[in-house]
Design an enzyme around this catalytic site. Structure first.
Site, mmCIF file in Angstrom:
data_model
loop_
_atom_site.group_PDB
_atom_site.id
_atom_site.type_symbol
_atom_site.label_atom_id
_atom_site.label_comp_id
_atom_site.label_asym_id
_atom_site.label_seq_id
_atom_site.Cartn_x
_atom_site.Cartn_y
_atom_site.Cartn_z
ATOM 1 C CB ALA A 222 -0.924 0.017 1.208
ATOM 2 C CB SER A 223 0.562 4.459 -1.727
ATOM 3 O OG SER A 223 0.428 3.797 -2.963
ATOM 4 C CB ALA A 224 -0.201 6.391 2.621
ATOM 5 C CD GLN B 171 -3.267 4.169 0.648
ATOM 6 O OE1 GLN B 171 -2.269 3.613 0.209
ATOM 7 N NE2 GLN B 171 -4.004 4.974 -0.088
#
Length: 221
Positions: free
Chosen positions: A9-11, A14
């Site tokens: 996941a990017s962040a 998340q």
């Protein structure tokens, strides 16, 4: 052949484990077992991802890297994607993605399958994988462009207006709540504990810590 699942996941706010259920269901449907799980919160635009490279390092020729979608593996630019593809090829690691049927066929090729079948499947899969990686990159760039255009249009519409007459700028920050979140994090409290203690959502916790320059400090579970 060992199958290793990669979750990304990017962040920090998340859930990188979100795809785990889908991958487990896919493996059960295919009659195979996932030997290891590699999960991280990193941008798909970065080549340097510790868990991805640990997965590749532990893999041997003929092993499988399993992802939910190709964009979980890459939103890289052309040069970095070429480096990653080259590394996977040199290690003999096959990429299998649920959204790429040609790659899923790799799980069905038996060890005694004729060399022509293997080579044909590999060639088709490489072509489709490159195409989906390019689509994932374009989708990212398009979303960034549209977001920038939206901000520009809003700024142009607000030009010359008094502050109270300008368009919607987002929800007002609850500075008191943000201060409490930051203080609890400094005391070593986890994201989940802060959520339950203050009755706030994970995005709110992440937003407060990001504004305070503390994003990624300590555990995020």
């Amino acid at each position: 052949m060992f199958i290793r699942a990669y979750l990304r996941a990017s962040a920090q706010d998340q859930d990188a484990n979100r795809a785990e259920i889908a991958l487990k269901a896919f493996a059960k449907e295919q009659g195979v077992r996932i030997a290891g799980w590699f999960c991280e919160n990193e941008s798909g635009t970065k080549l340097d991802r510790p868990e991805l490279f640990r997965l590749i390092e532990e893999s041997e020729h003929g092993d499988v890297l399993l992802v939910e979608q190709v964009d979980r593996l890459s939103r890289l630019g052309e040069a970095d994607w070429g480096k990653l593809r080259g590394l996977l090829k040199s290690k003999g690691v096959r990429v299998v993605s649920i959204d790429l049927p040609t790659s899923c066929r790799a799980l069905k090729v038996s060890a005694d399958a004729d060399n022509f079948t293997n080579r044909l499947l590999d060639a088709v899969n490489e072509m489709m994988l490159d195409m989906l990686a390019a689509v994932a990159r374009k989708d990212l760039l398009d979303r960034k462009r549209r977001a920038a255009e939206s901000v520009q249009r809003r700024n142009e519409a607000d030009e010359g207006k008094a502050p109270e007459e300008r368009g919607y700028r987002g929800r007002r920050v609850d500075t008191d709540m943000h201060a409490r979140i930051v203080e609890l994090k400094r005391l070593g409290m986890s994201y989940s504990k802060i959520e339950s203690t203050l009755g706030v959502s994970r995005p709110t916790v992440a937003r407060a810590l990001k504004l305070a320059g503390m994003i990624g400090v300590g555990e995020a579970a």
